[in-house]
Write a protein that holds these residues in place. Structure first.
Motif, PDB file in Angstrom:
ATOM      1  N   LYS A 188       0.773  -1.718   0.032  1.00  0.00           N
ATOM      2  CA  LYS A 188       0.281  -0.113   0.105  1.00  0.00           C
ATOM      3  C   LYS A 188       0.837   1.336   0.219  1.00  0.00           C
ATOM      4  O   LYS A 188       0.404   2.975  -0.691  1.00  0.00           O
ATOM      5  N   GLU A 189       1.926   0.963   0.449  1.00  0.00           N
ATOM      6  CA  GLU A 189       3.493   2.327   0.632  1.00  0.00           C
ATOM      7  C   GLU A 189       3.978   1.975   0.737  1.00  0.00           C
ATOM      8  O   GLU A 189       4.822   1.007   1.109  1.00  0.00           O
ATOM      9  N   PRO A 190       5.094   2.510  -0.269  1.00  0.00           N
ATOM     10  CA  PRO A 190       6.750   1.314  -0.388  1.00  0.00           C
ATOM     11  C   PRO A 190       7.543   1.584   0.854  1.00  0.00           C
ATOM     12  O   PRO A 190       7.136   1.989   1.657  1.00  0.00           O
ATOM     13  N   VAL A 191       7.679   0.748   1.141  1.00  0.00           N
ATOM     14  CA  VAL A 191       8.957   0.168   2.474  1.00  0.00           C
ATOM     15  C   VAL A 191       9.901   0.758   2.248  1.00  0.00           C
ATOM     16  O   VAL A 191      11.320   0.144   1.242  1.00  0.00           O
ATOM     17  N   ALA A 192      10.357   2.089   3.076  1.00  0.00           N
ATOM     18  CA  ALA A 192      12.034   2.074   3.153  1.00  0.00           C
ATOM     19  C   ALA A 192      13.069   1.768   3.206  1.00  0.00           C
ATOM     20  O   ALA A 192      12.400   0.605   4.226  1.00  0.00           O
ATOM     21  N   PHE A 193      14.124   1.386   2.279  1.00  0.00           N
ATOM     22  CA  PHE A 193      14.586   0.069   2.432  1.00  0.00           C
ATOM     23  C   PHE A 193      16.383   0.552   3.597  1.00  0.00           C
ATOM     24  O   PHE A 193      16.832  -0.514   3.777  1.00  0.00           O
ATOM     25  N   LYS A 194      16.869   1.247   3.550  1.00  0.00           N
ATOM     26  CA  LYS A 194      17.781   1.926   4.697  1.00  0.00           C
ATOM     27  C   LYS A 194      17.719   1.161   5.472  1.00  0.00           C
ATOM     28  O   LYS A 194      18.435   0.509   6.205  1.00  0.00           O
ATOM     29  N   PRO A 195      16.162   1.094   6.606  1.00  0.00           N
ATOM     30  CA  PRO A 195      16.244   0.430   7.425  1.00  0.00           C
ATOM     31  C   PRO A 195      15.909  -0.873   7.605  1.00  0.00           C
ATOM     32  O   PRO A 195      16.915  -1.638   8.706  1.00  0.00           O
ATOM     33  N   LEU A 196      15.893  -1.398   6.339  1.00  0.00           N
ATOM     34  CA  LEU A 196      15.845  -2.999   7.032  1.00  0.00           C
ATOM     35  C   LEU A 196      17.330  -3.539   6.317  1.00  0.00           C
ATOM     36  O   LEU A 196      17.889  -4.325   6.800  1.00  0.00           O
ATOM     37  N   ILE A 197      18.469  -2.850   6.239  1.00  0.00           N
ATOM     38  CA  ILE A 197      19.518  -2.917   5.492  1.00  0.00           C
ATOM     39  C   ILE A 197      19.985  -3.916   6.757  1.00  0.00           C
ATOM     40  O   ILE A 197      21.158  -4.971   6.861  1.00  0.00           O
ATOM     41  N   PRO A 198      20.290  -3.443   7.938  1.00  0.00           N
ATOM     42  CA  PRO A 198      20.871  -4.034   8.992  1.00  0.00           C
ATOM     43  C   PRO A 198      20.255  -5.856   9.282  1.00  0.00           C
ATOM     44  O   PRO A 198      21.013  -6.557   9.273  1.00  0.00           O
ATOM     45  N   ALA A 199      19.261  -5.579   8.786  1.00  0.00           N
ATOM     46  CA  ALA A 199      18.823  -7.284   9.144  1.00  0.00           C
ATOM     47  C   ALA A 199      19.468  -8.176   8.062  1.00  0.00           C
ATOM     48  O   ALA A 199      18.703  -9.649   7.604  1.00  0.00           O
ATOM     49  N   LEU A 200      18.814  -7.773   6.826  1.00  0.00           N
ATOM     50  CA  LEU A 200      19.175  -8.585   5.215  1.00  0.00           C
ATOM     51  C   LEU A 200      20.358  -9.093   5.184  1.00  0.00           C
ATOM     52  O   LEU A 200      21.630  -8.278   4.992  1.00  0.00           O
ATOM     53  N   SER A 201      20.478 -10.755   5.408  1.00  0.00           N
ATOM     54  CA  SER A 201      21.569 -11.041   5.438  1.00  0.00           C
ATOM     55  C   SER A 201      22.404 -11.113   3.794  1.00  0.00           C
ATOM     56  O   SER A 201      23.385 -11.258   3.775  1.00  0.00           O
ATOM     57  N   PHE A 202      21.725 -11.144   2.770  1.00  0.00           N
ATOM     58  CA  PHE A 202      22.326 -10.149   1.127  1.00  0.00           C
ATOM     59  C   PHE A 202      23.467  -9.555   1.100  1.00  0.00           C
ATOM     60  O   PHE A 202      24.205  -9.118   0.358  1.00  0.00           O
ATOM     61  N   ILE A 203      23.444  -8.703   2.065  1.00  0.00           N
ATOM     62  CA  ILE A 203      23.342  -7.144   2.356  1.00  0.00           C
ATOM     63  C   ILE A 203      24.615  -7.564   3.164  1.00  0.00           C
ATOM     64  O   ILE A 203      25.221  -7.242   4.563  1.00  0.00           O
ATOM     65  N   THR A 204      25.863  -7.955   2.851  1.00  0.00           N
ATOM     66  CA  THR A 204      27.049  -8.367   3.089  1.00  0.00           C
ATOM     67  C   THR A 204      28.536  -7.022   3.599  1.00  0.00           C
ATOM     68  O   THR A 204      28.571  -6.505   4.926  1.00  0.00           O
ATOM     69  N   ASN A 205      28.104  -5.618   2.625  1.00  0.00           N
ATOM     70  CA  ASN A 205      28.826  -4.726   3.440  1.00  0.00           C
ATOM     71  C   ASN A 205      27.945  -3.367   3.616  1.00  0.00           C
ATOM     72  O   ASN A 205      27.021  -3.305   2.989  1.00  0.00           O
ATOM     73  N   LYS A 206      27.776  -3.068   4.813  1.00  0.00           N
ATOM     74  CA  LYS A 206      26.439  -2.417   5.322  1.00  0.00           C
ATOM     75  C   LYS A 206      26.251  -1.032   5.136  1.00  0.00           C
ATOM     76  O   LYS A 206      25.547  -0.122   4.950  1.00  0.00           O
TER      77      LYS A 206
END
Length: 92
Positions: free
Chosen positions: A48-66
């Motif tokens: 319904k509303e786009p989800v901001a990506f930056k707040p997800l970064i710490p929890a996303l395992s595929f992003i190895t270089n935060k």
């Protein structure tokens, strides 16, 4: 420039194909780019509303270089772990 966000999830439902028909007005800095390599998608969930990506970064395992996270998503398509997918879906 718009902030990075996720607007939904889609399933690929076709093989890749080439089509030079313009899909949208290309930003001036990109010249005549038409993004000809495509595939058909089926919507799984449109947020319904786009989800901001930056707040997800710490929890996303595929992003190895935060700190340099943009390099992990500057590709046309990227496979991500199921856990990351479920986390993103839960936010939408």
């Amino acid at each position: 420039m718009l902030p990075s966000a996720v607007a939904g999830a889609f399933e690929v439902v076709s093989e890749g194909y080439e089509d030079a028909t313009p899909l949208f007005v290309t930003p001036e800095r990109m010249g005549d780019e038409v993004f000809p390599y495509r595939m058909k998608l089926k919507p799984i969930k449109i947020f319904k509303e786009p989800v901001a990506f930056k707040p997800l970064i710490p929890a996303l395992s595929f992003i190895t270089n935060k700190k340099m996270w943009t390099g992990h998503i500057r590709v046309a398509m990227r496979e991500i772990p199921e856990e990351d997918y479920q986390l993103i879906l839960s936010k939408g």
